[in-house]
Scaffold this motif. Structure first.
Motif, mmCIF file in Angstrom:
data_model
loop_
_atom_site.group_PDB
_atom_site.id
_atom_site.type_symbol
_atom_site.label_atom_id
_atom_site.label_comp_id
_atom_site.label_asym_id
_atom_site.label_seq_id
_atom_site.Cartn_x
_atom_site.Cartn_y
_atom_site.Cartn_z
ATOM 1 N N ASN A 317 4.005 13.368 1.023
ATOM 2 C CA ASN A 317 5.236 13.316 0.226
ATOM 3 C C ASN A 317 5.128 14.388 -0.860
ATOM 4 O OD1 ASN A 317 3.334 12.179 -1.496
ATOM 5 N ND2 ASN A 317 4.068 10.085 -1.206
ATOM 6 N N ASP A 318 5.878 14.266 -1.897
ATOM 7 C CA ASP A 318 5.796 15.257 -2.975
ATOM 8 C C ASP A 318 4.988 14.724 -4.144
ATOM 9 O OD1 ASP A 318 7.520 13.324 -3.833
ATOM 10 O OD2 ASP A 318 9.130 14.687 -4.421
ATOM 11 N N LYS A 319 4.091 13.780 -3.863
ATOM 12 C CA LYS A 319 3.301 13.168 -4.924
ATOM 13 C C LYS A 319 1.815 13.333 -4.624
ATOM 14 C CE LYS A 319 6.676 9.456 -5.869
ATOM 15 N NZ LYS A 319 7.662 9.817 -4.842
ATOM 16 N N GLY A 320 1.050 13.557 -5.650
ATOM 17 C CA GLY A 320 -0.386 13.392 -5.607
ATOM 18 C C GLY A 320 -1.134 14.129 -4.526
ATOM 19 N N VAL A 321 -1.936 13.365 -3.770
ATOM 20 C CA VAL A 321 -2.861 13.925 -2.794
ATOM 21 C C VAL A 321 -2.323 13.708 -1.387
ATOM 22 C CG1 VAL A 321 -4.860 13.641 -4.292
ATOM 23 C CG2 VAL A 321 -4.198 11.776 -2.766
ATOM 24 N N LEU A 322 -3.063 14.225 -0.405
ATOM 25 C CA LEU A 322 -2.687 14.073 0.996
ATOM 26 C C LEU A 322 -3.891 13.556 1.768
ATOM 27 C CD1 LEU A 322 -0.567 14.472 3.223
ATOM 28 C CD2 LEU A 322 -1.348 16.839 3.448
ATOM 29 N N GLY A 323 -3.681 12.462 2.520
ATOM 30 C CA GLY A 323 -4.761 11.887 3.294
ATOM 31 C C GLY A 323 -5.124 12.749 4.491
ATOM 32 N N LEU A 324 -6.345 12.581 4.973
ATOM 33 C CA LEU A 324 -6.783 13.327 6.145
ATOM 34 C C LEU A 324 -5.935 12.991 7.358
ATOM 35 C CD1 LEU A 324 -10.558 12.932 5.434
ATOM 36 C CD2 LEU A 324 -9.454 15.127 5.777
ATOM 37 N N ALA A 325 -5.517 11.728 7.487
ATOM 38 C CA ALA A 325 -4.665 11.287 8.589
ATOM 39 C C ALA A 325 -3.460 10.561 7.993
ATOM 40 C CB ALA A 325 -5.434 10.375 9.541
ATOM 41 N N PRO A 326 -2.499 11.297 7.425
ATOM 42 C CA PRO A 326 -1.492 10.680 6.550
ATOM 43 C C PRO A 326 -0.524 9.738 7.238
ATOM 44 C CG PRO A 326 -0.984 13.004 6.932
ATOM 45 C CD PRO A 326 -2.354 12.767 7.493
ATOM 46 N N ASN A 327 -0.390 9.782 8.558
ATOM 47 C CA ASN A 327 0.557 8.902 9.239
ATOM 48 C C ASN A 327 -0.121 7.828 10.078
ATOM 49 O OD1 ASN A 327 2.823 10.192 8.190
ATOM 50 N ND2 ASN A 327 2.867 11.703 9.834
ATOM 51 N N VAL A 328 -1.379 7.551 9.805
ATOM 52 C CA VAL A 328 -2.108 6.551 10.571
ATOM 53 C C VAL A 328 -1.493 5.167 10.365
ATOM 54 C CG1 VAL A 328 -3.784 6.007 8.748
ATOM 55 C CG2 VAL A 328 -4.441 5.788 11.156
ATOM 56 N N THR A 329 -1.584 4.323 11.392
ATOM 57 C CA THR A 329 -1.196 2.921 11.262
ATOM 58 C C THR A 329 -2.374 2.165 10.678
ATOM 59 O OG1 THR A 329 0.285 3.074 13.166
ATOM 60 C CG2 THR A 329 -0.429 0.867 12.504
ATOM 61 N N ALA A 330 -2.227 1.684 9.457
ATOM 62 C CA ALA A 330 -3.375 1.190 8.692
ATOM 63 C C ALA A 330 -3.299 -0.303 8.434
ATOM 64 C CB ALA A 330 -3.477 1.938 7.364
ATOM 65 N N SER A 331 -4.480 -0.923 8.428
ATOM 66 C CA SER A 331 -4.645 -2.311 8.017
ATOM 67 C C SER A 331 -5.840 -2.385 7.078
ATOM 68 C CB SER A 331 -4.890 -3.228 9.221
ATOM 69 O OG SER A 331 -3.839 -3.179 10.146
ATOM 70 N N VAL A 332 -5.893 -3.459 6.315
ATOM 71 C CA VAL A 332 -7.066 -3.734 5.496
ATOM 72 C C VAL A 332 -7.575 -5.122 5.832
ATOM 73 C CG1 VAL A 332 -6.443 -2.179 3.616
ATOM 74 C CG2 VAL A 332 -5.610 -4.525 3.574
ATOM 75 N N ALA A 333 -8.895 -5.285 5.733
ATOM 76 C CA ALA A 333 -9.532 -6.567 6.026
ATOM 77 C C ALA A 333 -10.311 -6.991 4.784
ATOM 78 C CB ALA A 333 -10.450 -6.446 7.235
ATOM 79 N N PRO A 334 -9.714 -7.817 3.931
ATOM 80 C CA PRO A 334 -10.378 -8.155 2.666
ATOM 81 C C PRO A 334 -11.505 -9.165 2.821
ATOM 82 C CG PRO A 334 -8.274 -9.307 2.849
ATOM 83 C CD PRO A 334 -8.366 -8.395 4.038
ATOM 84 N N VAL A 335 -12.569 -8.941 2.059
ATOM 85 C CA VAL A 335 -13.608 -9.956 1.879
ATOM 86 C C VAL A 335 -13.678 -10.217 0.380
ATOM 87 C CG1 VAL A 335 -14.949 -9.492 3.943
ATOM 88 C CG2 VAL A 335 -15.356 -8.113 1.942
ATOM 89 N N LEU A 336 -13.462 -11.454 0.006
ATOM 90 C CA LEU A 336 -13.323 -11.784 -1.410
ATOM 91 C C LEU A 336 -14.666 -11.688 -2.119
ATOM 92 C CD1 LEU A 336 -11.492 -12.762 -3.709
ATOM 93 C CD2 LEU A 336 -12.032 -15.100 -3.049
ATOM 94 N N SER A 337 -14.691 -10.994 -3.249
ATOM 95 C CA SER A 337 -15.893 -10.870 -4.062
ATOM 96 C C SER A 337 -16.058 -12.108 -4.954
ATOM 97 C CB SER A 337 -15.794 -9.621 -4.928
ATOM 98 O OG SER A 337 -16.905 -9.492 -5.764
ATOM 99 N N PRO A 338 -17.291 -12.610 -5.163
ATOM 100 C CA PRO A 338 -18.535 -12.092 -4.613
ATOM 101 C C PRO A 338 -18.683 -12.491 -3.144
ATOM 102 C CG PRO A 338 -18.999 -14.042 -5.914
ATOM 103 C CD PRO A 338 -17.524 -13.767 -6.075
ATOM 104 N N ALA A 339 -19.021 -11.532 -2.304
ATOM 105 C CA ALA A 339 -19.076 -11.757 -0.865
ATOM 106 C C ALA A 339 -20.491 -11.582 -0.364
ATOM 107 C CB ALA A 339 -18.146 -10.781 -0.141
#
Length: 566
Positions: A317-339
């Motif tokens: 976009n016109d903001k900030g930085v650019l990811g190495l793979a900017p259009n990847v389909t992304a998910s996150v898998a959280p592990v609650l701290s303290p883990a």
């Protein structure tokens, strides 16, 4: 929706954040939302409301403070300044409130992790309190062991209580059919919940039981971090041409390299998924949260995850930085701290059973064990990583930032109760102890060429022949969940450690898989992708003193034509 406790659950502020309404003198001038806004303004500048403070009334003083906030923090041009509160103001004040709140850490109470022998696990259901289903001889041995701890109640509970066991069986059966070799018995793992001070006493007794393969104290999992038209790309040196960087500048100029054909999962503690450079160009969240645990609200953990995602997938976009793979389909898998390592293994198992995450996907494992070694020093984690790679998923794993001069992984000897004792991370081991999980293990190096192993004030990047790759471990410009005090912008220039290096290598892996899928029609196997990423003839080698100890840095310009070859 919000990060800060101050804003969480306030419906009017949530509506403003979604750009459904605004707050000003005439609209929503109500005590609840206005007093919270005023409290956030006072966190930004304690002198911003000198007469009335947080009185719940959106009057001239509050309107003036909002105008100054927009001008000084949001950098709104004078011609566009209005004294109302819209989504950008709310989101930025939420970040400020979040950064100011204290996050007391809960004590970590480790489980005893128990792997049953195959014949014992096969004859019982996968259930909590499974000791009740043991055959008489094994049950008698269990009861005798439990009698030695009259102050405790011992029970064998499922290690994967929130994962469908049939889905796990289906995943493992698919891996067996694919490879013609047995899968790892992930459903033979159980846990003994105990008070924090009891696990060390119980583990060796349970480990000696005849139906138990291994029993060990769960280790804590911690982070391995050391504290083109997008305007900040010029500062992203790690994307530059080899031998300085990984040369994403080369692949960004080519079609089929944006990550749009591949899946990515980041396993860690927390993120700010609404960051301006992580949402899409319409401001909509791009990242899905997998059901692996609760997302942390601890500010340093959220900032860490936000920085990792920026390296991998910051939006074009016109903001900030650019990811190495900017259009990847992304998910996150959280592990609650303290883990502990158990929660990491659970997250990996959820990923393994998740629909749509298979061939070509890349999983980034952003943890190290409590001794600052790779997290796969835990048996359960190592076997889960192996099964992910057998499914076609590439796992990128931080080598860790060891204390002092770092850990020589060649010399690490796993204790006998944790594995069959030996040098499990030494590829040159001749005793059969080495165990290859299939992960791409990543070390951290200096940003300047010739790259040397990274050293920090109290830690250094781990090293050894098990390490496949290195990347920058310092001076990384990326997204941040907190405002940079020097720029008033949500970006940082000091991200690093093996956390930052692993994110760079994960991004490079996504670029190559996307190119392969788009040009050839298939994906590289995790084994072949690791071979390419660690190829000493194609990629950037470190300075001579570290050659052979921290792998190589991927060179996307050199790898691109190889990936295009059927």
């Amino acid at each position: 929706m919000f990060l800060s406790q101050l804003f969480q659950g306030e419906p009017t502020l949530e509506a403003v954040a979604r750009d459904e309404t605004r707050i000003d003198r005439q609209h929503h001038n109500e005590f609840g939302p206005v007093s919270r806004l005023q409290s956030a303004l006072l966190l930004w500048d304690p002198g911003s409301l000198p007469r009335f403070g947080a009185d719940g009334d959106y009057g001239d003083e509050t309107a003036g403070a909002v105008l100054r906030f927009k001008r000084e923090v949001l950098l709104v041009p004078a011609a566009e300044l209005f004294d109302d509160v819209g989504p950008r103001t709310v989101w930025r004040l939420d970040e400020i409130a979040y950064g100011a709140q204290g996050q007391p850490e809960e004590p970590f109470a480790p489980h005893v992790i128990v792997q049953l022998r195959d014949e014992a696990a096969a004859g019982i259901p996968y259930a909590d309190g499974v000791q009740e289903f043991l055959p008489p001889e094994d049950r008698a041995a269990w009861d005798a062991a439990a009698a030695g701890f009259p102050d405790l109640t011992l029970a064998l509970d499922r290690a994967l209580p929130d994962v469908d066991p049939d889905a796990v069986r289906q995943w493992l059966a698919g891996n067996e059919a694919r490879h013609g070799t047995p899968s790892q018995p992930l459903l033979s793992f159980y846990v003994i919940p105990l008070p924090a001070d009891a696990a060390e006493r119980v583990a060796p007794v349970v480990d000696a039981l005849p139906f138990v393969e291994h029993a060990y104290v769960e280790q804590r999992a911690v982070l391995p971090s050391v504290t083109p038209d997008d305007p900040l790309v010029v500062g992203q040196g790690y994307v530059g041409a080899a031998p300085s960087g990984v040369d994403a500048l080369h692949t960004w100029a080519l079609p089929f390299t944006d990550g749009s054909q591949v899946r990515f999962v980041d396993v860690e503690f927390g993120w700010q998924l609404t960051h301006e450079d992580l949402v899409d160009t319409a401001g909509v969240n791009r990242v899905t949260v997998l059901p692996t645990g609760a997302v942390s609200t601890e500010s340093s953990l959220v900032d860490h995850g936000t920085g990792v995602l920026g390296i991998v997938m910051a939006t074009d976009n016109d903001k900030g930085v650019l990811g190495l793979a900017p259009n990847v389909t992304a998910s996150v898998a959280p592990v609650l701290s303290p883990a502990g390592a158990l929660q990491v293994a659970v997250a990996l198992t959820v990923i393994g059973t998740a629909p749509g995450i298979g061939d070509g996907a890349v999983v980034l494992l952003e943890q190290q064990d409590v001794q600052h070694r790779p997290i796969e020093t835990d048996l359960f984690v190592q076997l889960a990583v192996l099964e992910l790679t057998r499914k076609g998923v590439t796992v990128v794993e931080a080598a860790g930032n060891g204390f002092g001069d770092g850990v020589d992984l060649d010399t690490f000897v796993a204790p006998g109760h944790l594995f069959d004792s030996g040098r499990i991370l030494d590829r040159n081991d001749t005793t059969g102890a080495f165990f290859d999980s299939g992960a791409v293990v990543v070390a951290a190096a200096t940003s300047a060429h010739p790259h040397t192993r990274a050293h920090f004030p109290t830690e250094s990047s781990n090293h050894g022949n098990r390490v496949d790759c290195f990347a920058w471990g310092e001076n990384i410009l990326t997204t941040s969940a907190l405002l940079n005090p020097a720029t008033n912008q949500p970006y940082r220039t000091d991200f690093g450690g093996t956390s930052g290096a692993s994110a760079i290598v994960a991004g490079a892996a996504l670029v190559l898989q996307n190119l392969r899928r788009s040009v050839i029609g298939d994906f590289l196997t995790p084994q072949r992708l690791r071979e390419l990423l660690s190829d000493r003839g194609l990629n950037t080698r470190p300075a001579p003193g570290d050659d052979g100890r921290i792998g190589v840095m991927p060179d996307l310009a050199a790898l691109e034509p190889v990936v295009r070859t059927p």
